[in-house]
Design a protein around this motif. Structure first.
Motif, PDB file in Angstrom:
ATOM      1  N   ALA A   1       0.688  -1.171  -0.023  1.00  0.00           N
ATOM      2  CA  ALA A   1      -0.047   0.043  -0.202  1.00  0.00           C
ATOM      3  C   ALA A   1       0.838   1.040   0.056  1.00  0.00           C
ATOM      4  CB  ALA A   1      -1.013  -0.124   1.181  1.00  0.00           C
ATOM      5  N   VAL A   2       1.975   1.267   0.705  1.00  0.00           N
ATOM      6  CA  VAL A   2       2.655   2.619   1.040  1.00  0.00           C
ATOM      7  C   VAL A   2       3.506   2.640  -0.381  1.00  0.00           C
ATOM      8  CG1 VAL A   2       4.529   1.585   2.193  1.00  0.00           C
ATOM      9  CG2 VAL A   2       4.165   3.925   2.525  1.00  0.00           C
ATOM     10  N   SER A   3       4.193   1.442  -0.735  1.00  0.00           N
ATOM     11  CA  SER A   3       4.937   1.716  -2.087  1.00  0.00           C
ATOM     12  C   SER A   3       3.967   2.319  -3.251  1.00  0.00           C
ATOM     13  CB  SER A   3       5.292   0.198  -2.495  1.00  0.00           C
ATOM     14  OG  SER A   3       6.247  -0.249  -1.320  1.00  0.00           O
ATOM     15  N   GLY A   4       2.797   1.667  -3.358  1.00  0.00           N
ATOM     16  CA  GLY A   4       1.951   2.248  -4.357  1.00  0.00           C
ATOM     17  C   GLY A   4       1.738   3.758  -4.150  1.00  0.00           C
ATOM     18  N   VAL A   5       1.255   4.330  -3.098  1.00  0.00           N
ATOM     19  CA  VAL A   5       1.136   5.780  -2.891  1.00  0.00           C
ATOM     20  C   VAL A   5       2.335   6.663  -2.907  1.00  0.00           C
ATOM     21  CG1 VAL A   5       0.556   7.278  -1.104  1.00  0.00           C
ATOM     22  CG2 VAL A   5      -0.558   5.105  -1.078  1.00  0.00           C
ATOM     23  N   VAL A   6       3.782   6.154  -2.660  1.00  0.00           N
ATOM     24  CA  VAL A   6       4.564   6.676  -3.162  1.00  0.00           C
ATOM     25  C   VAL A   6       5.096   6.848  -4.588  1.00  0.00           C
ATOM     26  CG1 VAL A   6       7.189   6.845  -2.998  1.00  0.00           C
ATOM     27  CG2 VAL A   6       5.841   6.196  -0.916  1.00  0.00           C
ATOM     28  N   ALA A   7       4.533   5.600  -5.163  1.00  0.00           N
ATOM     29  CA  ALA A   7       4.781   5.592  -6.742  1.00  0.00           C
ATOM     30  C   ALA A   7       3.734   6.760  -7.436  1.00  0.00           C
ATOM     31  CB  ALA A   7       4.574   4.510  -7.247  1.00  0.00           C
ATOM     32  N   ALA A   8       2.522   6.875  -6.985  1.00  0.00           N
ATOM     33  CA  ALA A   8       1.469   7.637  -7.472  1.00  0.00           C
ATOM     34  C   ALA A   8       2.035   9.343  -7.305  1.00  0.00           C
ATOM     35  CB  ALA A   8       0.168   7.166  -7.033  1.00  0.00           C
TER      36      ALA A   8
ATOM     37  N   MET B   1       2.518   3.422 -16.389  1.00  0.00           N
ATOM     38  CA  MET B   1       2.277   3.006 -15.193  1.00  0.00           C
ATOM     39  C   MET B   1       1.210   1.961 -15.132  1.00  0.00           C
ATOM     40  SD  MET B   1       3.900   3.441 -12.391  1.00  0.00           S
ATOM     41  CE  MET B   1       3.766   3.060 -10.443  1.00  0.00           C
ATOM     42  N   LEU B   2       0.283   2.211 -16.044  1.00  0.00           N
ATOM     43  CA  LEU B   2      -0.951   1.129 -15.917  1.00  0.00           C
ATOM     44  C   LEU B   2      -0.646   0.069 -16.586  1.00  0.00           C
ATOM     45  CD1 LEU B   2      -3.750   4.030 -16.261  1.00  0.00           C
ATOM     46  CD2 LEU B   2      -3.114   2.801 -14.146  1.00  0.00           C
ATOM     47  N   MET B   3       0.331   0.006 -17.454  1.00  0.00           N
ATOM     48  CA  MET B   3       0.338  -1.193 -18.353  1.00  0.00           C
ATOM     49  C   MET B   3       0.611  -2.549 -17.488  1.00  0.00           C
ATOM     50  SD  MET B   3       2.487   0.182 -21.675  1.00  0.00           S
ATOM     51  CE  MET B   3       2.598  -1.415 -22.203  1.00  0.00           C
ATOM     52  N   PRO B   4       1.546  -2.578 -16.726  1.00  0.00           N
ATOM     53  CA  PRO B   4       1.932  -3.796 -16.018  1.00  0.00           C
ATOM     54  C   PRO B   4       0.731  -4.669 -15.382  1.00  0.00           C
ATOM     55  CG  PRO B   4       3.459  -2.009 -15.448  1.00  0.00           C
ATOM     56  CD  PRO B   4       2.319  -1.403 -16.089  1.00  0.00           C
ATOM     57  N   GLY B   5      -0.362  -3.898 -14.988  1.00  0.00           N
ATOM     58  CA  GLY B   5      -1.555  -4.477 -14.372  1.00  0.00           C
ATOM     59  C   GLY B   5      -2.600  -4.473 -14.932  1.00  0.00           C
ATOM     60  N   GLY B   6      -2.708  -3.473 -16.105  1.00  0.00           N
ATOM     61  CA  GLY B   6      -3.735  -3.342 -16.846  1.00  0.00           C
ATOM     62  C   GLY B   6      -3.836  -3.554 -18.437  1.00  0.00           C
ATOM     63  N   SER B   7      -2.831  -4.094 -18.976  1.00  0.00           N
ATOM     64  CA  SER B   7      -2.710  -4.375 -20.300  1.00  0.00           C
ATOM     65  C   SER B   7      -2.746  -5.838 -20.422  1.00  0.00           C
ATOM     66  CB  SER B   7      -1.477  -3.878 -20.969  1.00  0.00           C
ATOM     67  OG  SER B   7      -0.416  -4.328 -20.343  1.00  0.00           O
ATOM     68  N   TYR B   8      -2.791  -6.274 -21.819  1.00  0.00           N
ATOM     69  CA  TYR B   8      -2.810  -7.719 -22.139  1.00  0.00           C
ATOM     70  C   TYR B   8      -1.683  -7.996 -23.330  1.00  0.00           C
ATOM     71  CZ  TYR B   8      -7.249  -8.210 -19.615  1.00  0.00           C
ATOM     72  OH  TYR B   8      -8.328  -8.116 -18.727  1.00  0.00           O
TER      73      TYR B   8
ATOM     74  N   GLY C   1       4.271  -5.643  -6.538  1.00  0.00           N
ATOM     75  CA  GLY C   1       2.865  -5.887  -6.643  1.00  0.00           C
ATOM     76  C   GLY C   1       2.195  -4.552  -6.503  1.00  0.00           C
ATOM     77  N   ALA C   2       2.616  -3.594  -5.929  1.00  0.00           N
ATOM     78  CA  ALA C   2       2.014  -2.342  -5.906  1.00  0.00           C
ATOM     79  C   ALA C   2       1.864  -1.809  -7.250  1.00  0.00           C
ATOM     80  CB  ALA C   2       2.574  -1.313  -4.996  1.00  0.00           C
ATOM     81  N   ILE C   3       2.937  -2.103  -8.179  1.00  0.00           N
ATOM     82  CA  ILE C   3       2.703  -1.440  -9.581  1.00  0.00           C
ATOM     83  C   ILE C   3       1.782  -2.318 -10.398  1.00  0.00           C
ATOM     84  CG2 ILE C   3       4.163  -1.344 -11.833  1.00  0.00           C
ATOM     85  CD1 ILE C   3       6.384  -1.227  -9.915  1.00  0.00           C
ATOM     86  N   ILE C   4       1.523  -3.495 -10.065  1.00  0.00           N
ATOM     87  CA  ILE C   4       0.490  -4.282 -10.836  1.00  0.00           C
ATOM     88  C   ILE C   4      -1.024  -4.179 -10.281  1.00  0.00           C
ATOM     89  CG2 ILE C   4      -0.350  -6.686 -11.169  1.00  0.00           C
ATOM     90  CD1 ILE C   4       2.608  -7.686 -10.771  1.00  0.00           C
ATOM     91  N   MET C   5      -0.919  -3.624  -8.979  1.00  0.00           N
ATOM     92  CA  MET C   5      -2.279  -3.453  -8.515  1.00  0.00           C
ATOM     93  C   MET C   5      -2.831  -1.968  -8.936  1.00  0.00           C
ATOM     94  SD  MET C   5      -4.489  -4.442  -6.391  1.00  0.00           S
ATOM     95  CE  MET C   5      -3.909  -5.470  -5.124  1.00  0.00           C
TER      96      MET C   5
END
Length: 839
Positions: free
Chosen positions: A86-93, A162-169, A235-239
């Protein structure tokens, strides 16, 4: 000529193969059944959309669980991964909002996770804090940091990259699942083909043995937490890609899912066992449950309950050995006679026991009678331990029967054994060090009244028992404050509280001093006078002939025969045990000596070791003798770099060693075989091959990879030492004691030492293995290796050594030449004489 199979046979063969796989993998079977249930309840669950949803559910859990596998294999646990994500994702954003490019934001996520992991690693690996407590603290810190940095709300992410790792195909496959599969492949390679992977399993299986084998144990533990944090950042990047934003509570429950995936995938929380293949299957199982319950649109409360129940069932299905042990412990005797009455003879009639691929016992027939001491003799691997476990109720025989006074009995548990008056005292005590002697005596059978301990009654019973057995031990002393010999006597007293008429003693003097042995011998004689039967297992010939009335011999699991000790001599008994003549158990072979390879000059460690000096030349065996506690083992540990000497000097071939540096000591050619092979020698869960190569890899690994030559080193060690069975893939923990000792010796001989330090090298091994080990020592002398050996067996010291250095009260009391007597050695050991040293 190749012919085509009949119609339908390939299909049947394929189905049979699939069924066999499912039987071998209960988790896979359970996952398939779970998918089938969800498909019946919601047919669209098997649609492409359903599988894609499962894939996305799997990806984040799997990526985190792979690193969690390393943590658990190394005997740790990390419950902070959800908060770290959670904190890693917030820092990245927030980094993205500050105008940084996506790669920088991704790096920030991974580095933030690694930073939190480093904090965990320092607390656990370097400071020794409990993993549960340490990661509980960082979990609270991470959750608080995520809420504070985000203002308790989601942080939107617009960056396409940033959205590609968790949202693309990639075609129909989610990118996140591809990332998870790549991570699995990477971790599989690391665990299987790198030195780091070997260290992980060694540290988790036996941290003392790993440290002794030159593995940087604490740094390895620390690194697993750093990696766990870094993969939580991934995992935060994928999430972020899945939901389009960074959520301050995004990781809630992920630690539960990741740990579940690892455990149901076959890892043991006790460490040393696990793999990413099983973890991936566990993550798939968790993903199927999560996706399936989402498809059913159940309330969140119901999802939690059902998920928990399914996970519990899966854990029970995959941890079958632990479940079986629990059930055996809960099982109570059915129809076994009570302990009362004149039960004076226990007979084994044709007892046999098989394990997969091994015939452990075959047609064993003999009796144990009250008022006798019967020795059970045989080589390591002869079946003695299995037979003891049959008497203890651990194993039921596959054939034959056990009779008590002519009446068949079933010994299916320790309670059954106690009910018929049988107690087993194992080599490794069952005492709780922090409890007093009194509370250890009554542990699990405390007399109570209205829930309160009846301490006066306990004290009266303990005082009467100690008086009868003539034990001068204070019942209020904590067991940790007793000597090993006194703890052995307390174990005997515990058995007598059960009104046991038959006591099995398994190597009871292996760790006792001479005085403590005499006390135990006297106690055994008092037990016999009280009409108690003793089954005595020992590899010390003098004990068999001095203490025992009869000797029963096993070889290769079969009953060879029994003799009155008055009717057989040592040579005849050895021939019965090994099936061949062993001319000399402690052979001596003269060899030409060379330069001084080991020089120890006036060393002390500020504790037990005060002032020890000696030299060992190439091609020479020097034995360190003395009473237990005289500082013998401390000398070896300082020379090996496992302990730090605070004064004096140690030099190898003239080059002084730095205190406490085991890696440099080994680099200078020093190898150390420890006294306790279970604590510092073998890693039981690892294979024979991995145990043998463990120290060799430190010097020969390139770029952290396991070199191709490792297999040849293992084969050479197995062949040279005669390890049985000669199968490199066999788990070291299932070998007999003598073969485990051979594996430890093979490990250190693989490093090609110049100086070999042997601490009780034949402790707990049979006469055949002793002769083989001493034949090996003679070969090493011929090759110019300097051997410094500690032994508590004076016949071994006098038979093998070229010179004898005697220790007393932490000091070198004197030196004796080959051909000296036991009386001369013991005089120096007690500090009563100081003959002039001879060279």
């Amino acid at each position: 000529m190749i012919t085509s199979a009949p119609q339908g046979r390939p299909a049947r063969a394929a189905w049979a193969a699939a069924a066999a796989v499912l039987r071998r993998s209960p988790l896979l079977l359970f996952t398939v059944l779970t998918v089938a249930v969800f498909a019946v309840l919601r047919p669209d669950f098997l649609s492409i959309a359903g599988f894609l949803d499962i894939g996305q559910q799997i990806a984040v859990v799997a990526v985190i669980a792979f690193a969690m596998t390393a943590v658990i294999v190394a005997r740790g646990i990390d419950i902070s991964v959800g908060a770290t994500l959670a904190v890693s994702g917030v820092v990245a954003a927030l980094v993205l909002q500050a105008g940084a490019p996506a790669p920088v934001a991704m790096a920030a996520a991974v580095l933030t996770g690694a930073a939190i992991g480093t904090l965990n690693g320092v607390l656990v690996g370097l400071l020794g804090v409990s993993p549960l407590i340490a990661t509980l603290g960082t979990m609270a810190f991470g959750n608080g940091a995520a809420l504070a940095l985000s203002g308790s709300s989601s942080v939107g992410v617009q960056s396409t990259a940033m959205l590609m790792p968790g949202g693309s195909y990639v075609g129909p496959v989610p990118s996140s699942l591809i990332i998870a599969l790549v991570c699995m492949a990477g971790w599989a390679l690391v665990l299987r083909y790198t030195l780091y992977g070997r260290w992980l399993y060694a540290v988790g299986g036996n941290i003392d043995a790993a440290r002794s084998a030159l593995a940087p144990a604490r740094l390895v533990q620390m690194s697993t937490f750093v990696l766990s944090g870094a993969f939580a950042g991934l995992g935060a990047i994928i999430m972020i890609g899945r939901v389009g934003s960074a959520q301050p509570l995004a990781g809630q429950g992920l630690e539960f899912a990741a740990i579940t995936a690892v455990v149901v995938g076959g890892a043991k929380l006790s460490g040393g066992v696990g793999g990413v293949g099983g973890t991936m299957l566990g993550a798939t199982f968790v993903g199927v449950i999560t996706a399936g319950l989402s498809f059913l649109q159940l309330p969140q409360q119901a999802i939690y309950v059902i998920t928990g129940l399914l996970v519990i069932v899966a854990v029970l299905a995959t941890q079958r050995s632990e479940l079986a042990g629990l059930l055996r412990g809960l099982r109570r005797s059915g129809g076994a006679p009570s302990a009362g009455g004149p039960r004076r003879e226990l007979a084994l009639a044709g007892v046999g026991k098989r394990f997969p691929g091994v015939r452990a016992l075959h047609d064993v027939t003999f009796s144990l009678r009250a008022g006798e001491v019967t020795a059970l003799a045989g080589e390591n691997g002869a079946g003695k331990s299995t037979l003891v476990k049959v008497l203890a109720g651990v194993h039921e025989p596959d054939s034959g029967r056990v009779e008590l006074d002519g009446t068949p009995v079933r010994l299916r548990s320790a309670d059954d054994a106690r009910a018929v008056g049988v107690s087993v005292i194992h080599q490794h005590f069952s005492l709780v060090p922090d409890l007093t002697v009194l509370h250890n005596l009554f542990l699990g059978r405390e007399p109570t009244r209205l829930g309160a301990l009846r301490l006066p009654l306990m004290r009266r019973r303990a005082a009467k028992l100690f008086a009868d057995l003539e034990l001068g031990i204070d019942p209020d002393t904590p067991v940790a404050g007793l000597t090993v010999g006194e703890q052995q006597l307390v174990e005997v007293a515990k058995a007598m509280l059960d009104d046991s008429w038959l006591i099995v003693m398994d190597e009871p003097t292996s760790a006792l001093s001479t005085r403590e042995r005499e006390r135990l011998y006297a106690l055994v004689r008092r037990l016999v006078a009280r009409d108690v039967a003793v089954l005595y297992i020992s590899h010390k010939m003098e004990e068999v002939f001095d203490l025992c009335d009869r000797v029963v011999v096993l070889r290769d699991g079969a009953f060879i025969g029994e003799r009155a000790t008055a009717d057989i001599d040592e040579a005849g008994l050895i021939t019965m045990m090994v099936g061949r003549t062993v001319d000399q158990v402690f052979p001596h072979r003269a060899a030409e000596t060379g330069e001084v390879l080991l020089e120890i000059d006036a060393i002390g460690d500020g504790g037990r070791l005060r002032d020890a000096s000696l030299t060992v030349r190439a091609g020479e065996v020097v034995a360190l003798a003395g009473l237990m506690g005289s500082g013998r083992s401390e000398v070896l540990r300082c020379a090996a770099g496992l302990a730090r000497h605070s004064r004096g000097r140690i030099a190898v071939a003239g080059a002084e060693l730095r205190p406490g540096d085991r890696v440099r000591a080994n680099g200078a050619g020093v190898a150390y075989v420890p006294e306790d092979r279970h604590r510092e020698g073998i890693v039981q869960a690892m294979s024979v091959a991995d145990n043998i190569a463990l120290a060799w890899l430190r010097r020969h690994s390139r770029w952290g990879l396991v070199p191709a030559g490792a297999a040849a080193v293992v084969e050479d060690g197995i062949s040279r030492l005669g390890v049985k069975p000669p199968t490199p893939g066999t788990a070291a923990g299932v070998l007999s004691g003598g073969n485990q000792q051979k594996v430890v010796l093979a490990r250190w001989l693989a490093t090609e030492p110049r100086v070999l330090l042997l601490d009780e090298p034949t402790n707990g091994v049979d006469v055949g293995a002793k002769a083989e080990i001493h034949g090996l020592i003679a070969d090493l002398k011929d090759r110019g290796i300097a051997v410094l050996m500690v032994s508590s067996e004076l016949p071994e010291v006098l038979g093998v050594a070229d010179r004898i250095v005697v220790m007393h009260a932490g000091r070198t009391a004197g030196e004796l030449p080959r051909g000296s007597s036991e009386e001369e050695v013991m005089a120096l050991a007690f500090g009563r004489a100081a003959p002039a040293a001879t060279s």
